[in-house]
Design a protein around this motif. Structure first.
Motif, short mmCIF file in Angstrom:
data_model
loop_
_atom_site.label_atom_id
_atom_site.label_comp_id
_atom_site.label_asym_id
_atom_site.label_seq_id
_atom_site.Cartn_x
_atom_site.Cartn_y
_atom_site.Cartn_z
N PHE A 75 0.83 -1.20 0.00
CA PHE A 75 0.00 0.00 0.00
C PHE A 75 0.87 1.25 0.00
O PHE A 75 0.62 2.20 -0.76
CB PHE A 75 -0.92 0.00 1.22
CG PHE A 75 -1.76 1.25 1.33
CD1 PHE A 75 -2.95 1.35 0.64
CD2 PHE A 75 -1.36 2.31 2.13
CE1 PHE A 75 -3.73 2.50 0.72
CE2 PHE A 75 -2.12 3.46 2.22
CZ PHE A 75 -3.31 3.55 1.52
N MET A 76 1.88 1.28 0.87
CA MET A 76 2.75 2.45 0.97
C MET A 76 3.50 2.69 -0.34
O MET A 76 3.62 3.83 -0.80
CB MET A 76 3.74 2.27 2.12
CG MET A 76 3.09 2.10 3.48
SD MET A 76 2.29 3.58 4.12
CE MET A 76 3.67 4.39 4.90
N LEU A 126 0.96 4.03 -2.88
CA LEU A 126 0.60 5.41 -2.59
C LEU A 126 1.71 6.37 -3.02
O LEU A 126 1.45 7.40 -3.67
CB LEU A 126 0.32 5.57 -1.09
CG LEU A 126 -0.01 6.98 -0.61
CD1 LEU A 126 -1.29 7.50 -1.26
CD2 LEU A 126 -0.14 7.02 0.92
N LYS A 127 2.94 6.04 -2.69
CA LYS A 127 4.07 6.90 -3.05
C LYS A 127 4.26 6.95 -4.57
O LYS A 127 4.57 8.01 -5.12
CB LYS A 127 5.35 6.40 -2.37
CG LYS A 127 5.33 6.60 -0.86
CD LYS A 127 6.51 5.92 -0.17
CE LYS A 127 7.81 6.56 -0.53
NZ LYS A 127 8.94 5.95 0.22
N TRP A 156 1.87 6.59 -6.84
CA TRP A 156 0.78 7.41 -7.38
C TRP A 156 1.05 8.89 -7.19
O TRP A 156 0.88 9.70 -8.13
CB TRP A 156 -0.53 7.02 -6.70
CG TRP A 156 -1.69 7.85 -7.17
CD1 TRP A 156 -2.34 7.75 -8.37
CD2 TRP A 156 -2.33 8.91 -6.45
NE1 TRP A 156 -3.35 8.68 -8.44
CE2 TRP A 156 -3.37 9.41 -7.28
CE3 TRP A 156 -2.13 9.47 -5.18
CZ2 TRP A 156 -4.20 10.45 -6.88
CZ3 TRP A 156 -2.96 10.51 -4.79
CH2 TRP A 156 -3.98 10.99 -5.63
N LEU A 157 1.50 9.27 -5.99
CA LEU A 157 1.78 10.68 -5.71
C LEU A 157 2.95 11.18 -6.55
O LEU A 157 2.94 12.32 -7.05
CB LEU A 157 2.08 10.87 -4.23
CG LEU A 157 0.90 10.72 -3.27
CD1 LEU A 157 1.38 10.71 -1.82
CD2 LEU A 157 -0.11 11.84 -3.49
N GLN A 185 3.27 15.96 0.50
CA GLN A 185 2.08 15.14 0.69
C GLN A 185 2.46 13.71 1.06
O GLN A 185 1.76 13.06 1.85
CB GLN A 185 1.25 15.13 -0.59
CG GLN A 185 0.74 16.52 -0.97
CD GLN A 185 -0.09 16.48 -2.24
OE1 GLN A 185 -1.11 15.81 -2.30
NE2 GLN A 185 0.35 17.21 -3.26
N MET A 186 3.58 13.23 0.50
CA MET A 186 4.05 11.88 0.85
C MET A 186 4.35 11.79 2.34
O MET A 186 4.04 10.78 2.99
CB MET A 186 5.30 11.53 0.05
CG MET A 186 5.08 11.31 -1.43
SD MET A 186 6.61 10.80 -2.25
CE MET A 186 6.15 11.06 -3.97
N TYR A 213 0.83 11.73 4.19
CA TYR A 213 0.07 10.50 3.95
C TYR A 213 0.81 9.28 4.48
O TYR A 213 0.17 8.32 4.97
CB TYR A 213 -0.21 10.34 2.46
CG TYR A 213 -1.18 11.34 1.90
CD1 TYR A 213 -2.29 11.74 2.65
CD2 TYR A 213 -1.02 11.89 0.64
CE1 TYR A 213 -3.20 12.66 2.15
CE2 TYR A 213 -1.91 12.82 0.13
CZ TYR A 213 -3.01 13.20 0.88
OH TYR A 213 -3.90 14.10 0.39
N ARG A 214 2.13 9.30 4.39
CA ARG A 214 2.91 8.18 4.91
C ARG A 214 2.74 8.04 6.41
O ARG A 214 2.59 6.93 6.93
CB ARG A 214 4.40 8.38 4.57
CG ARG A 214 5.29 7.24 5.04
CD ARG A 214 6.75 7.55 4.74
NE ARG A 214 7.22 8.72 5.47
CZ ARG A 214 8.42 9.26 5.28
NH1 ARG A 214 9.24 8.77 4.39
NH2 ARG A 214 8.77 10.34 5.99
N SER A 255 -0.91 6.82 7.13
CA SER A 255 -1.03 5.41 6.76
C SER A 255 -0.26 4.53 7.73
O SER A 255 -0.71 3.44 8.10
CB SER A 255 -0.50 5.19 5.34
OG SER A 255 -1.22 5.96 4.40
#
Length: 214
Positions: A152-153, A156-157, A159-160, A171-172, A175-176, A179
């Motif tokens: 997931f992490m 997410l990274k 995608w960002l 933002q990373m 969100y990190r 999460s």
């Protein structure tokens, strides 16, 4: 989770890196600012390692990951490559967790052994107990949570990074951290739940009943 640790986590893993990145990139450049933003987390992790005396598998895993991550960051050469390398490294750790699961040697179990050892339980006894049928499967489940978290992490990274580029680094960070807390609570809850099958096993053994399976 200790409120003091939550505050320190926010400061060292999110707030300070965010401020260093936000106000340092124009002066230092993207890559130097990004490197310096990792320093508070590095120092804080070392501090926790020493204070909590985690000279065990769990602690050494965290410390080793920190050293490898820092080395990769220093060798990256650019801010964007540093972010991509962080994603690749995260997937490497997913592979490590997956291999330990396939080999029936889940790291989640050994982390638990380390924890109860600090509470006074001999490593051999707790390790043998955790491998009992009906208990072992819960540590396998926790190991799967570690794998899901890593995937997931990384996703997410990725995608960002693809959407915002290096500008999405702030933002990373946020969100990190969020999460990390969510998965941390999930994994902690799963560890706590293992006390249920463990208690049932010990009760059955004490009563002289057949202990396997639960």
């Amino acid at each position: 989770m200790n409120k003091k640790l939550i505050i320190l986590d926010i400061i060292c893993y999110a707030a300070l890196p965010f401020l260093i990145w936000k106000y340092g990139r124009d002066i230092l450049g993207d890559y130097p600012a990004m490197l310096i933003s990792t320093v508070p987390g590095f120092i804080y992790t070392i501090y926790r390692f020493i204070i909590e005396r985690q000279f065990n598998i769990a602690g050494l895993f965290v410390l080793g990951s920190l050293m490898i991550g820092t080395t990769v960051d220093l060798l990256s050469g650019s801010a964007e490559q540093m972010l991509w390398n962080g994603i690749y490294l995260g997937l490497f750790y997913v592979l490590v967790h997956l291999i330990s699961l396939v080999l029936m040697r889940p790291l989640a179990l050994y982390f638990a052994v380390d924890f109860v050892y600090l509470q006074g339980w001999p490593r051999k006894e707790s390790r043998e107990l955790y491998y009992k049928k009906g208990i072992f499967k819960w540590f396998q489940l926790i190991q799967i949570f570690f794998i899901i978290r890593g995937l997931f992490m990384a996703g997410l990274k990725t995608w960002l990074l693809q959407k915002y580029g290096v500008d999405g680094y702030d933002q990373m960070l946020i969100y990190r951290q969020i999460s990390g807390w969510v998965f941390g609570l999930l994994i902690t809850a799963a560890y706590f739940y293992t006390s249920v099958p463990i208690s049932k096993y010990l009760e059955r053994r004490k009563s002289g009943a057949k202990t396997e399976p639960l």
